[in-house]
Design a protein around this motif. Sequence first.
Motif, PDB file in Angstrom:
ATOM      1  N   GLU A  94      -1.858   7.310  11.779  1.00 42.34           N
ATOM      2  CA  GLU A  94      -2.727   7.911  10.782  1.00 42.34           C
ATOM      3  C   GLU A  94      -1.835   8.827   9.953  1.00 42.34           C
ATOM      4  OE1 GLU A  94      -6.934   8.929  12.519  1.00 42.34           O
ATOM      5  OE2 GLU A  94      -5.379   9.500  13.976  1.00 42.34           O
ATOM      6  N   VAL A  95      -2.090   8.885   8.669  1.00 48.20           N
ATOM      7  CA  VAL A  95      -1.320   9.769   7.793  1.00 48.20           C
ATOM      8  C   VAL A  95      -2.280  10.441   6.814  1.00 48.20           C
ATOM      9  CG1 VAL A  95      -0.762   7.924   6.137  1.00 48.20           C
ATOM     10  CG2 VAL A  95       0.686   9.959   6.245  1.00 48.20           C
ATOM     11  N   TRP A  96      -2.010  11.700   6.567  1.00 51.92           N
ATOM     12  CA  TRP A  96      -2.752  12.473   5.585  1.00 51.92           C
ATOM     13  C   TRP A  96      -1.757  13.034   4.576  1.00 51.92           C
ATOM     14  CZ3 TRP A  96      -3.681  12.355  10.703  1.00 51.92           C
ATOM     15  CH2 TRP A  96      -4.991  12.203  11.145  1.00 51.92           C
ATOM     16  N   GLU A  97      -2.033  12.843   3.299  1.00 53.66           N
ATOM     17  CA  GLU A  97      -1.309  13.563   2.267  1.00 53.66           C
ATOM     18  C   GLU A  97      -2.244  14.687   1.844  1.00 53.66           C
ATOM     19  OE1 GLU A  97       0.963  12.275  -1.665  1.00 53.66           O
ATOM     20  OE2 GLU A  97      -1.170  12.673  -2.033  1.00 53.66           O
ATOM     21  N   TYR A 115      -6.314   9.988   3.160  1.00 53.81           N
ATOM     22  CA  TYR A 115      -6.194   9.573   4.560  1.00 53.81           C
ATOM     23  C   TYR A 115      -5.975   8.065   4.603  1.00 53.81           C
ATOM     24  CZ  TYR A 115      -7.568   8.120   9.238  1.00 53.81           C
ATOM     25  OH  TYR A 115      -7.585   7.539  10.480  1.00 53.81           O
ATOM     26  N   ALA A 116      -5.048   7.647   5.448  1.00 54.43           N
ATOM     27  CA  ALA A 116      -4.793   6.214   5.600  1.00 54.43           C
ATOM     28  C   ALA A 116      -4.302   5.919   7.009  1.00 54.43           C
ATOM     29  CB  ALA A 116      -3.761   5.745   4.575  1.00 54.43           C
ATOM     30  N   GLN A 117      -4.380   4.648   7.358  1.00 59.11           N
ATOM     31  CA  GLN A 117      -3.821   4.154   8.612  1.00 59.11           C
ATOM     32  C   GLN A 117      -2.833   3.056   8.265  1.00 59.11           C
ATOM     33  OE1 GLN A 117      -6.996   2.817  11.145  1.00 59.11           O
ATOM     34  NE2 GLN A 117      -8.015   4.807  11.149  1.00 59.11           N
ATOM     35  N   GLY A 118      -1.783   2.946   9.069  1.00 58.28           N
ATOM     36  CA  GLY A 118      -0.814   1.897   8.787  1.00 58.28           C
ATOM     37  C   GLY A 118       0.366   1.943   9.734  1.00 58.28           C
ATOM     38  N   TYR A 119       1.405   1.253   9.331  1.00 58.88           N
ATOM     39  CA  TYR A 119       2.582   1.071  10.167  1.00 58.88           C
ATOM     40  C   TYR A 119       3.851   1.414   9.390  1.00 58.88           C
ATOM     41  CZ  TYR A 119      -0.672  -1.645  12.995  1.00 58.88           C
ATOM     42  OH  TYR A 119      -1.739  -2.039  13.757  1.00 58.88           O
ATOM     43  N   LEU A 120       4.809   2.006  10.094  1.00 54.32           N
ATOM     44  CA  LEU A 120       6.118   2.229   9.500  1.00 54.32           C
ATOM     45  C   LEU A 120       6.852   0.901   9.466  1.00 54.32           C
ATOM     46  CD1 LEU A 120       7.212   5.541  11.262  1.00 54.32           C
ATOM     47  CD2 LEU A 120       6.282   5.270   8.961  1.00 54.32           C
ATOM     48  N   ASP A 121       7.398   0.533   8.322  1.00 55.88           N
ATOM     49  CA  ASP A 121       8.123  -0.738   8.229  1.00 55.88           C
ATOM     50  C   ASP A 121       9.627  -0.529   8.139  1.00 55.88           C
ATOM     51  OD1 ASP A 121       8.566   0.123   5.639  1.00 55.88           O
ATOM     52  OD2 ASP A 121       7.765  -1.673   4.681  1.00 55.88           O
ATOM     53  N   GLU A 122      10.031   0.730   8.145  1.00 55.30           N
ATOM     54  CA  GLU A 122      11.454   1.035   8.001  1.00 55.30           C
ATOM     55  C   GLU A 122      11.708   2.390   8.633  1.00 55.30           C
ATOM     56  OE1 GLU A 122      13.833   2.242   4.120  1.00 55.30           O
ATOM     57  OE2 GLU A 122      13.290   0.132   4.109  1.00 55.30           O
ATOM     58  N   GLU A 142      -2.830  -0.031   5.874  1.00 52.51           N
ATOM     59  CA  GLU A 142      -3.744  -1.115   6.211  1.00 52.51           C
ATOM     60  C   GLU A 142      -5.129  -0.755   5.655  1.00 52.51           C
ATOM     61  OE1 GLU A 142      -3.745  -3.688  10.057  1.00 52.51           O
ATOM     62  OE2 GLU A 142      -4.898  -1.875  10.469  1.00 52.51           O
ATOM     63  N   LEU A 143      -5.784  -1.701   5.022  1.00 51.60           N
ATOM     64  CA  LEU A 143      -7.089  -1.513   4.390  1.00 51.60           C
ATOM     65  C   LEU A 143      -6.983  -0.540   3.213  1.00 51.60           C
ATOM     66  CD1 LEU A 143      -9.289  -1.478   7.620  1.00 51.60           C
ATOM     67  CD2 LEU A 143      -8.809  -3.426   6.111  1.00 51.60           C
ATOM     68  N   ILE A 144      -8.072   0.161   2.893  1.00 52.96           N
ATOM     69  CA  ILE A 144      -8.106   1.002   1.692  1.00 52.96           C
ATOM     70  C   ILE A 144      -8.034   2.475   2.085  1.00 52.96           C
ATOM     71  CG2 ILE A 144      -9.493   1.694  -0.319  1.00 52.96           C
ATOM     72  CD1 ILE A 144     -10.693  -1.153  -0.246  1.00 52.96           C
ATOM     73  N   PRO A 145      -7.089   3.239   1.520  1.00 54.82           N
ATOM     74  CA  PRO A 145      -7.015   4.670   1.833  1.00 54.82           C
ATOM     75  C   PRO A 145      -8.295   5.381   1.399  1.00 54.82           C
ATOM     76  CG  PRO A 145      -5.372   4.058   0.186  1.00 54.82           C
ATOM     77  CD  PRO A 145      -6.121   2.826   0.533  1.00 54.82           C
ATOM     78  N   GLN A 146      -8.586   6.468   2.082  1.00 55.20           N
ATOM     79  CA  GLN A 146      -9.793   7.240   1.791  1.00 55.20           C
ATOM     80  C   GLN A 146      -9.399   8.576   1.180  1.00 55.20           C
ATOM     81  OE1 GLN A 146     -12.960   5.796   2.466  1.00 55.20           O
ATOM     82  NE2 GLN A 146     -11.520   4.079   2.647  1.00 55.20           N
ATOM     83  N   PHE A 147     -10.232   9.062   0.282  1.00 53.73           N
ATOM     84  CA  PHE A 147      -9.979  10.324  -0.405  1.00 53.73           C
ATOM     85  C   PHE A 147     -11.056  11.314   0.000  1.00 53.73           C
ATOM     86  CE2 PHE A 147      -8.077   6.915  -2.719  1.00 53.73           C
ATOM     87  CZ  PHE A 147      -6.896   7.414  -3.213  1.00 53.73           C
ATOM     88  N   GLY A 148     -10.630  12.529   0.359  1.00 53.37           N
ATOM     89  CA  GLY A 148     -11.587  13.548   0.779  1.00 53.37           C
ATOM     90  C   GLY A 148     -10.902  14.888   0.917  1.00 53.37           C
ATOM     91  N   TYR A 149     -11.347  15.666   1.907  1.00 53.92           N
ATOM     92  CA  TYR A 149     -10.799  16.989   2.156  1.00 53.92           C
ATOM     93  C   TYR A 149     -10.421  17.112   3.621  1.00 53.92           C
ATOM     94  CZ  TYR A 149     -12.054  18.514  -2.483  1.00 53.92           C
ATOM     95  OH  TYR A 149     -12.109  18.639  -3.849  1.00 53.92           O
TER      96      TYR A 149
END
Length: 175
Positions: A94-97, A115-122, A142-149
């Motif tokens: 999981e990653v949050w910017e 907010y997004a979920q995914g994999y490190l490729d490098e 993976e899928l569509i990132p979400q925008f929020g707080y």
Amino acid sequence: MTQEARRAMLQGKNKILLFRKLKDSNKEAAKLVFQTEHTFSLSREMDKIPTKDGTLVKIGELEGEFTGIEAIQSKGDPVVTMLQEAVIDGEKLEVWEVTVDENLKDEDGKYPAIYAQGYLDEWELPANAEEEARVSSNLQIELIPQFGYATLTEEQEEAVQYAFKDTVAEQPAGV
């Protein structure tokens, strides 16, 4: 440029990344220490189909990624170890910017975030003789990132550079 206009500009240094292994959702997300840069991007493949009536555009699926995730290595940073394990084991993250800007904080004290979920490729650990040791990576969303707080813990807020405060006494909340 006026002082007010400068304050209205978003600064890249105020956008930090927090990470957590998806399977560790019972733990708090953690900030990679000494981040220097990253890029968030969304894209779609576009196929142009020429017809006798004009060009049609067929749009593909939305793709997202965080590229150029760069940081100076900190001795003993557990996030570097966690990210390295995730890329080796192919674990979903999981990653949050989070945009840590006091002017953008909502009434609940949360900051704008992606907010997004995914994999490190490098995963790279460049070690130039004339520079600090670094860590470098990319995360495929993976899928569509979400925008929020998002909420930052007190420790996470302290890890980010403090905000400017005025010289006058602060008023207690609700006054």
